[in-house]
Scaffold this active site. Sequence first.
Site, mmCIF file in Angstrom:
data_model
loop_
_atom_site.group_PDB
_atom_site.id
_atom_site.type_symbol
_atom_site.label_atom_id
_atom_site.label_comp_id
_atom_site.label_asym_id
_atom_site.label_seq_id
_atom_site.Cartn_x
_atom_site.Cartn_y
_atom_site.Cartn_z
ATOM 1 N N TYR A 194 0.841 -1.185 0.000
ATOM 2 C CA TYR A 194 0.000 0.000 0.000
ATOM 3 C C TYR A 194 0.882 1.242 0.000
ATOM 4 O O TYR A 194 2.064 1.158 0.313
ATOM 5 C CB TYR A 194 -1.009 -0.001 1.166
ATOM 6 N N HIS B 191 6.087 -0.198 1.462
ATOM 7 C CA HIS B 191 5.803 0.859 0.490
ATOM 8 C C HIS B 191 6.723 0.778 -0.718
ATOM 9 O O HIS B 191 7.916 0.578 -0.572
ATOM 10 C CB HIS B 191 5.953 2.235 1.138
#
Length: 329
Positions: A243, A291
């Site tokens: 994400y 990330h």
Amino acid sequence: MLRSRSSRMILKLKMLVVLLCVAGIGMYYPFTVPDQRLCACAKCLSEDKELLLLRMNHSYRPFLTPDFVLSQDAFNWWKRLQNEKRTYKTYKIITNNIFKMFPRNPDIIQPKSDRCITCAVVGNSANLRGSHYGPLIDSHEIVIRINRGVTRGFEKDVGNKTTHRVMYPESAMDLDNNTHLVLVPFKMQDIEWLIKAFTTGFKGRSYAPIKSKINAKKNLIMVLNPGFMKYVHEVWLQHNGSYPSTGFMTLILSLHICDEVDVFGYGADSDGNWSHYWEILEDKTLRTGVHPGNYEYAIIQQLAQHQKIQFHTGLIKPKRPNAARWRGG
Ligand SMILES: *[C@@H]1O[C@H](CO)[C@@H](O)[C@H](O)[C@H]1NC(C)=O
Ligand SMILES: *[C@@H]1O[C@H](CO)[C@@H](O)[C@H](O)[C@H]1NC(C)=O
Ligand SMILES: *[C@@H]1O[C@H](CO)[C@@H](O)[C@H](O)[C@H]1NC(C)=O
Ligand SMILES: *[C@@H]1O[C@H](CO)[C@@H](O)[C@H](O)[C@H]1NC(C)=O
Ligand SMILES: *[C@@H]1O[C@H](CO)[C@@H](O)[C@H](O)[C@H]1NC(C)=O
């Protein structure tokens, strides 16, 4: 949404003019078509067609409101971020509760044809050290900072104005009474925390210590929409990484709420080191974890190349963009 409203209005006016002409009344063309500009800046992000080609989609609502219905699909995506076990029904109850306490509509500036909303998005990279960006950052109407990015003692480089601070419970700090708290919820507990932190105090546990209480203005609370988070991941990052980072979501958020965006403090320093501007991190091997740092950085560079944002990289540009990762959540 605004764009379509105004273009619909223009269409209606045009149709009216046509009708009047057909009826033989409009011999002197009685109307002037209203100014199409949506803001008073040299360029307005909200009317930038090229930005749409670069993945921008205005149909996603950045903040939660009482009437917003999160799709089951978006809920299922959001649920996986930090292993949420509870159900959609619980999510609805918890989100309804926040609007008993906090504003039902986010306090955002509506774009207007006679106004230019300038934003500075300030990340936490060590490339801000010695940059002297302070006055430039503070000259923006909106200054958005992230997590624990401090200003005291670093005003010369980072400025002293904060109109918005984007954070989650594990990265929270007290705010002064004119700063908006923008909560990025990664799990239901984060939304529950918001309520507790303003009332009885939060007692739960997480992967890191959490502030039990927070000082901030209740009427300046905004909660990022999990559906918007999914949009950033799927549309902007094309599903890369688990994400998006808080920093990247903040940058995309700014494209949706500002007319003009200047970006500071993203990426590594001149040696490709990862540190915050206010501290030297002991762990030099630190990575961006879940990330997709490289991919995020590439998108930021692409936005800068197309002049959608002004990207300020400090005194020296990072040597290796692929070493550049945003740190902090
Ligand atoms: C924008 O998002 C909406 C909702 O997902 C979608 O229906 C629409 O096709 C998207 N527009 C573009 C141009 O991708
Ligand atoms: C911020 O800095 C400006 C000058 O740089 C100063 O006038 C102002 O008082 C400062 N504001 C705060 C809240 O420190
Ligand atoms: C807001 O903060 C300023 C400076 O810290 C203080 O002078 C002022 O009284 C505060 N206002 C309210 C309404 O709390
Ligand atoms: C990352 O994004 C690229 C598009 O630029 C895409 O082709 C690729 O499939 C994405 N990676 C993942 C893991 O989804
Ligand atoms: C980057 O880290 C190395 C190793 O710790 C250090 O020697 C160097 O000075 C750092 N560079 C900067 C610009 O801080």
